[in-house]
Design a protein around this motif. Structure first.
Motif, short mmCIF file in Angstrom:
data_model
loop_
_atom_site.label_atom_id
_atom_site.label_comp_id
_atom_site.label_asym_id
_atom_site.label_seq_id
_atom_site.Cartn_x
_atom_site.Cartn_y
_atom_site.Cartn_z
N PRO A 53 -120.77 69.95 60.87
CA PRO A 53 -119.51 71.18 60.93
C PRO A 53 -118.09 70.26 59.63
O PRO A 53 -117.66 69.58 59.13
N GLN A 54 -118.14 71.23 58.21
CA GLN A 54 -117.00 70.89 57.73
C GLN A 54 -116.05 72.03 57.92
O GLN A 54 -115.76 72.72 58.07
N THR A 55 -114.72 70.39 57.79
CA THR A 55 -113.40 70.83 59.48
C THR A 55 -112.90 71.33 58.20
O THR A 55 -112.42 71.15 57.02
N SER A 56 -111.31 71.75 58.64
CA SER A 56 -109.92 71.89 57.79
C SER A 56 -109.87 70.89 57.05
O SER A 56 -109.35 71.15 56.06
N GLU A 57 -109.44 69.61 57.58
CA GLU A 57 -109.38 67.82 56.64
C GLU A 57 -110.76 68.19 54.89
O GLU A 57 -110.35 67.86 54.68
N ILE A 58 -111.26 68.45 55.77
CA ILE A 58 -113.23 68.44 54.30
C ILE A 58 -112.14 69.97 53.42
O ILE A 58 -112.63 69.05 52.30
N ARG A 59 -112.91 71.11 54.33
CA ARG A 59 -111.83 72.27 52.93
C ARG A 59 -110.72 71.39 52.64
O ARG A 59 -110.77 71.99 51.01
N GLY A 60 -109.57 70.69 53.35
CA GLY A 60 -108.52 70.81 52.27
C GLY A 60 -108.59 69.55 51.56
O GLY A 60 -108.27 69.39 50.56
N LEU A 61 -109.14 68.23 52.09
CA LEU A 61 -109.95 67.55 50.57
C LEU A 61 -109.97 68.26 49.78
O LEU A 61 -109.88 67.52 48.09
N ARG A 62 -110.91 68.75 49.87
CA ARG A 62 -111.64 70.10 48.84
C ARG A 62 -111.08 70.19 47.21
O ARG A 62 -110.93 70.23 45.56
N GLN A 63 -110.11 71.28 47.41
CA GLN A 63 -108.98 71.17 47.68
C GLN A 63 -107.83 70.70 46.57
O GLN A 63 -107.82 70.86 45.94
N GLN A 64 -107.16 69.96 47.70
CA GLN A 64 -106.61 68.46 46.79
C GLN A 64 -107.11 68.00 45.30
O GLN A 64 -106.82 67.65 44.48
N PHE A 65 -108.57 68.01 46.08
CA PHE A 65 -109.60 66.87 44.19
C PHE A 65 -109.03 68.21 43.79
O PHE A 65 -108.91 67.99 42.51
N LYS A 66 -109.47 69.64 43.22
CA LYS A 66 -109.90 70.46 42.98
C LYS A 66 -108.28 70.78 41.99
O LYS A 66 -108.36 71.04 40.67
N LYS A 67 -107.63 70.19 42.60
CA LYS A 67 -106.09 71.21 42.17
C LYS A 67 -105.68 69.52 41.68
O LYS A 67 -103.94 69.81 42.00
N ASP A 68 -106.17 68.29 41.19
CA ASP A 68 -105.93 67.40 40.54
C ASP A 68 -104.49 66.71 42.12
O ASP A 68 -103.58 65.86 41.18
N GLY A 69 -104.94 66.71 42.93
CA GLY A 69 -103.67 66.21 44.11
C GLY A 69 -104.18 64.86 44.59
O GLY A 69 -102.86 64.06 44.82
N GLN A 128 -110.11 61.23 42.10
CA GLN A 128 -111.59 61.26 41.71
C GLN A 128 -112.18 60.41 42.43
O GLN A 128 -113.06 59.93 43.96
N LYS A 129 -111.51 59.23 42.58
CA LYS A 129 -111.79 57.92 43.68
C LYS A 129 -111.42 58.43 44.99
O LYS A 129 -112.05 57.20 45.83
N GLU A 130 -110.28 58.53 45.01
CA GLU A 130 -109.28 58.64 46.05
C GLU A 130 -110.40 60.24 47.39
O GLU A 130 -111.10 60.04 48.53
N TYR A 131 -110.98 60.88 46.48
CA TYR A 131 -112.43 61.79 46.73
C TYR A 131 -113.09 60.91 47.62
O TYR A 131 -113.68 61.56 48.25
N GLU A 132 -113.79 60.33 46.37
CA GLU A 132 -115.26 60.18 47.02
C GLU A 132 -114.78 59.43 48.20
O GLU A 132 -115.69 58.71 48.91
N ASP A 133 -114.17 58.07 48.09
CA ASP A 133 -113.71 56.87 49.16
C ASP A 133 -113.51 58.03 50.38
O ASP A 133 -114.35 57.59 51.89
N LYS A 134 -112.81 59.15 50.76
CA LYS A 134 -112.50 59.86 51.69
C LYS A 134 -114.00 60.30 52.51
O LYS A 134 -114.29 60.48 53.64
N ILE A 135 -114.58 61.18 51.46
CA ILE A 135 -116.22 61.82 51.30
C ILE A 135 -117.48 60.40 52.11
O ILE A 135 -117.52 60.44 53.27
N LYS A 136 -117.28 59.08 51.56
CA LYS A 136 -117.93 58.27 51.92
C LYS A 136 -117.20 57.87 53.86
O LYS A 136 -118.29 56.82 54.76
N GLU A 137 -116.07 57.89 53.63
CA GLU A 137 -115.76 57.99 55.77
C GLU A 137 -116.48 58.71 56.09
O GLU A 137 -116.65 58.62 56.96
N LYS A 138 -116.48 60.37 55.54
CA LYS A 138 -117.04 60.69 56.79
C LYS A 138 -118.55 60.40 56.39
O LYS A 138 -119.14 61.24 57.86
N ILE A 139 -118.85 60.14 56.03
CA ILE A 139 -120.33 59.45 55.25
C ILE A 139 -120.66 58.63 56.57
O ILE A 139 -122.25 59.09 57.06
#
Length: 764
Positions: A442-458, A461-472
C-alpha cells in the motif's frame, strides 16, 4: 459548415474531483448529497466546455460514478440477488456490485472486472442470473438529459446497446443468448419511448462489439433485435455508434436498417473508408466520421484529416457528414491547461480532450474553406507537426542501430525450461506451495507526501532515501513475521509501475495532471513516448540490492515489461510499435542483467497489459501484435543464467486463445488474475500441459473485503485439483498498492495461514 460531436468525455475531473468525492463517500467523509453536488458541478463544467468549443451534438449519460456498463446493468434491472438481498440503498447496492461488501456479518464479492476491448479501461461484468427479469429500473439517463437542458444545453443521451451489453455480460442462466436479447430489447423499447416522451431529438446507442469478429448468427440476431427496436421509434432519431475498429462484417446490415445515423471509427477502423468506397453510404443517413483520435494525445494532422473528409464526400452527402472523435475521450486526459510546467516545445504537439474539441472546430472551418491550405489554422498545424518530427530526441542513432542488429539468439534463453526448473528447485529449496506477493504494498498518503516533498526540494535526497529504506525495512519485517517465502521490497519509491521507469529512461515525456480513468476511482498518468528510448543508468538495482541485504530470504527484483510500458503509455505515431517495444526491451534487458550481477535470484518482469492490446480482429493478432510483442518480452531475459528465475505477472486472465504465445514467453513462473474468474482458466492450462510454474491469484485486490482463512483454503484446494501442486504458487491476484494497510495485512495473514494448513494436510 459541417457539424461536430464526440463519442464521450472524461468524467473524473481536471483535478480528479470525482475520484476524491467518491472515495470520500466510501470513507464516510461525504454524505450522498455532497457526492451528487460534486458530480453535478463536473457535468455542468464539461457540458458548457463542449458548448463553448462549438460541439453541435453534445453527449449526456456518458457520466458515471464508477462504470457505464455497471450503470447500464442498474438501468436494466440486472442486479444479482446477492446484492439486492443486502437491502442497501440504491447507491450502496451499486457500489457493492463494483467493490464487494463486507459489513455487519454480510460478505459479498464484487462483480468480475475485465478490460474494455483494447483499452486500459476496465468495466464491470454484468451477471444475468436464472429467472432474472429485465426491467427499466433507473432514471439516470433522463435525469441527466433534463439537468443539461436546464443549463441551456441540449444533449444527445448515450446508452450502451443491447447487443454489446449482452455479449459482454456473464450469462448464468439456461436461457439462450437469443432469448435474453429478445427480452432485453423490450426494455430498450421502453427506454426509447421514454426518450420520445421527453422530446429527445437524438439518442446514441453504443455498439462497439460490432467492430469485433461476428458470426452469421450474430448478424442475424442483431438485425432481428434492432428491426424490432427501430420499428417502435417515432420522432427520436437513433445513432448507432461503433468504435475501436471497422465494421466489415455487418456494414451492409447497418446501412439497410432504419438508423438515422451511423458512427464509424476512421482511426483504428482504417478499413471503414474502404468499406464505404466499396458499398456506398445511404443519402438519408448521417455519418459520424471519427477522424480525431480518441485514444492518443498527439495533435491531429489537419492535412490527413481533410484528405479523409474529401474522400468521404465522394460517397456521402457532404451535409450528412458530422465530424467526430474515433471513440470516447474517456481514454485521454482532460486538458493541457493543467500542464503549466511542460515545455512549450513538447506541449504544442499534444491535444488532450479539451484541445480535441478545438480540433473538431478547426476541421469544420477548414472543410468549409476551399483555400484552406493558405489559412493560418492549417499552416500553424503543419508547422507544429514539422517541429515535432524534427525534434532531436526523436532519433537516437545508437539505439536504432542496436534494434536493427538484433539477432535470433538475442530472443532465446539457452537452457530449456525443464533444465532451468530442476536447477532452481535445488537452489532455492522453497516449500511446496511457495507464497509471495505481486510486488507493491500500500502507498499511503505519507509515502505520496514524502515523494512530493522530495520533488519540491523540501527534503534532501539522503533524507528521502533514508525514509524509503525505513519503509522497506518495515515491509520486510512484516513479511518475515507472517512467514512469506519470497519477499518484495514494497515499491515505495515508485509512483506508478510504468511512470517510474519512464522517468528514468530517455525518450519519455511526463504530465503534471494528465490523469486517465483506469477503473472506478483508480486513475493513471500515462507517460508519453516522445522520442527513442534508452537506458542511461540502473533504475531499481540499488533499492532491490538494499532490500536483499536486509533479509536471508529471497528478495524478488521487480520490473515492468516492455509491452506493459508501451501499452500503458501514449506511443509516438512516427515509429512502429514493434520498434518502440524492442527499444524498451533492450533497456529492461540491461536492468535485468544488472540485477542478476547484484545477486538477485528471482526477477519478476510484469506484463500486466499484454492481453489488452490484442487487435480487435483475430486475424490480425499475430502479424500486427504477437509476432513482435512476445519477442520483445523474451529480449528482456534471454541472457540470464539458468539459476535466475524469471517471473511475469498478467492481469485479467482471458488467455486461453493465446496460450501458446504465453508459453512462448519462456518464463519460469507466471502469476495471473484468477480470483474474479472462478479459476476456469486452470482447467485449460492443465489440458494444454502448461509448462511454467503458476500462481493464480487467490484473492481479489480490487475489492476492500478481507478473505477468510477458510475461504482461501477452499480456493487453494480447487487450484490443487486442477494443477500439479508442485507447480503452484500462492499469491494475491495483483499488486497491493491501492489497498489499505490493515486490510492488506489481514488478507496476507489469512493467505499464509491457509497455505500452511494445506501443507500440513499434504504431509498426512
Amino acid at each position: 459548415m459541417k457539424k461536430s460531436t464526440i463519442v464521450g468525455y472524461p468524467r473524473i475531473g481536471v483535478n480528479r474531483e470525482l475520484k476524491k468525492a467518491v472515495e470520500g463517500y466510501f470513507k464516510g467523509d461525504l454524505i450522498l448529497n455532497e457526492l451528487q453536488s460534486t458530480a453535478k458541478l463536473l457535468r455542468k463544467e464539461y457540458w458548457e466546455t463542449q458548448k463553448e468549443k462549438g460541439i453541435d451534438y453534445i453527449p449526456s449519460n456518458d457520466f458515471s460514478f464508477y462504470d457505464n456498463m455497471l450503470d447500464m446493468a442498474i438501468l436494466l434491472g440486472v442486479i444479482p440477488k446477492r446484492y439486492s438481498e443486502l437491502n442497501l440503498s440504491p447507491i450502496d447496492t451499486y457500489f457493492a456490485m463494483a467493490r464487494g461488501y463486507q459489513k455487519n456479518d454480510k460478505d459479498v464479492k464484487a462483480l468480475r472486472m475485465k478490460k474494455w476491448f483494447n483499452t486500459n479501461y476496465h468495466y464491470m461484468v454484468p451477471e444475468i442470473e436464472e429467472d432474472m427479469q429485465f426491467s427499466l429500473n433507473d432514471t439516470k439517463p433522463y435525469d441527466l438529459y433534463k439537468e443539461a437542458k436546464e443549463l441551456g444545453v441540449t444533449t444527445r443521451p448515450v446508452v450502451i446497446g443491447p447487443f454489446t451489453f449482452l455479449k459482454l455480460s456473464r450469462l448464468k442462466t439456461t436461457n439462450t443468448f437469443e432469448k435474453c436479447l429478445e427480452e432485453l430489447v423490450d426494455v430498450y423499447i421502453e427506454i426509447l419511448s421514454k426518450f420520445e416522451a421527453d422530446k429527445v431529438e437524438w439518442i446514441q446507442i453504443d455498439e462497439p462489439i460490432l467492430a469485433t469478429d461476428l458470426t452469421v448468427e450474430d448478424i442475424i440476431l442483431f438485425k432481428k433485435a434492432y428491426k424490432k427496436l427501430l420499428d417502435k421509434k417515432v420522432n427520436t432519431k437513433i445513432l448507432i455508434q461503433t468504435y475501436f475498429g471497422d465494421v466489415r462484417d455487418i456494414y451492409n446490415t447497418l446501412i439497410e436498417l432504419d438508423f438515422d445515423g451511423i458512427g464509424l471509427d476512421l482511426i483504428e477502423g482504417r478499413k471503414n473508408l474502404e468499406i464505404i468506397e466499396k458499398y456506398g453510404f445511404p443519402k438519408n443517413k448521417l455519418l459520424e466520421a471519427g477522424i480525431v483520435n480518441g485514444k492518443n494525445i498527439w495533435r491531429n494532422d489537419y492535412k490527413k484529416s481533410i484528405e479523409i473528409i474529401k474522400k468521404l464526400e465522394e460517397y456521402v452527402e457532404p451535409d450528412n457528414i458530422c465530424l467526430s472523435t474515433s471513440c470516447s475521450l474517456l481514454h485521454v486526459p482532460h486538458t493541457l491547461r493543467a500542464e503549466v510546467n511542460m515545455n512549450e516545445k513538447y506541449k504544442e504537439s499534444l491535444a488532450f480532450a479539451e484541445e480535441k474539441l478545438g480540433e473538431l472546430e478547426d476541421l469544420k472551418k477548414l472543410d468549409s474553406n476551399s483555400e484552406y491550405i493558405e489559412s493560418d489554422i492549417f499552416k500553424k498545424n503543419q508547422e507544429i507537426l514539422e517541429r515535432k518530427n524534427t525534434n532531436s530526441i526523436c532519433y537516437n542513432t545508437i539505439i536504432r542501430s542496436k534494434v536493427e542488429n538484433l539477432k535470433e539468439e538475442d530472443f532465446i534463453r539457452k537452457e530449456k525450461f525443464e533444465e532451468r526448473n530442476k536447477i532452481q528447485k535445488e537452489l532455492f529449496k522453497l516449500p511446496i506451495l511457495p507464497t509471495t506477493t505481486i510486488g507493491s504494498f500500500p502507498q499511503t498518503s505519507e509515502i505520496r507526501g514524502l515523494r512530493q516533498q522530495f520533488k519540491k526540494d523540501g527534503i534532501t535526497q539522503k533524507e528521502y532515501e533514508d525514509k524509503i529504506k525505513e519503509k522497506i525495512n518495515e515491509v520486510i519485517k512484516f513479511q518475515e513475521e507472517i512467514d512469506l517465502d519470497v519477499l518484495v521490497h514494497g515499491e515505495y519509491e515508485r509512483n506508478d509501475m510504468v511512470e517510474y521507469f519512464g522517468e528514468q529512461l530517455e525518450g519519455f515525456l511526463f504530465t503534471q495532471n494528465g490523469w486517465v480513468q483506469s477503473y472506478g476511482t483508480r486513475g493513471v498518468k500515462p507517460p508519453i513516448i516522445f522520442g527513442d528510448v534508452e537506458r542511461t543508468k540502473p533504475m531499481t538495482v540499488n533499492w532491490i540490492k538494499y532490500a536483499q541485504e536486509q533479509t536471508a530470504k529471497i528478495m524478488k527484483g521487480m520490473l515492468t515489461g516492455p509491452i506493459t510500458i508501451l501499452n500503458w503509455s501514449f506511443p509516438r505515431e512516427d515509429l512502429s510499435l514493434r520498434e518502440i517495444a524492442y527499444q524498451i526491451g533492450l533497456a529492461i534487458n540491461e536492468e535485468v542483467l544488472d540485477l542478476e550481477k547484484a545477486g538477485i535470484k528471482i526477477i519478476q518482469i510484469d506484463e500486466a497489459a499484454l492481453r489488452e492490446k490484442l487487435p480487435i480482429r483475430k486475424e490480425d493478432w499475430k502479424k500486427e501484435y504477437l509476432d513482435w510483442a512476445i519477442p520483445a518480452f523474451r529480449l528482456t531475459a534471454s541472457k540470464v543464467k539458468p539459476e535466475t528465475q524469471i517471473h511475469t505477472h498478467m492481469c485479467y486472465s482471458e488467455f486461453s486463445d493465446i496460450i501458446n504465445e504465453i508459453q512462448d514467453m519462456d518464463v519460469d513462473a507466471i502469476t495471473i488474475e484468477a480470483a474474479r474468474s472462478d479459476f476456469s482458466l486452470l482447467d485449460f492450462l492443465k489440458e494444454k500441459n502448461f509448462k511454467p510454474e503458476i500462481g493464480p491469484g487467490v484473492y481479489d485486490i480490487h475489492s476492500p473485503r478481507v478473505p477468510s482463512e477458510e475461504e482461501l483454503e477452499k480456493l487453494i484446494n480447487i487450484m490443487m485439483d486442477k494443477l500439479d501442486v508442485n507447480k503452484l504458487w500462492i499469491n494475491p491476484d495483483c499488486g497491493l498498492k491501492t489497498r489499505g494497510i490493515e486490510e492488506t495485512k489481514l488478507s496476507l495473514i489469512n493467505m499464509i495461514k491457509a497455505t500452511k494448513t494445506i501443507r500440513e494436510q499434504l504431509k498426512k
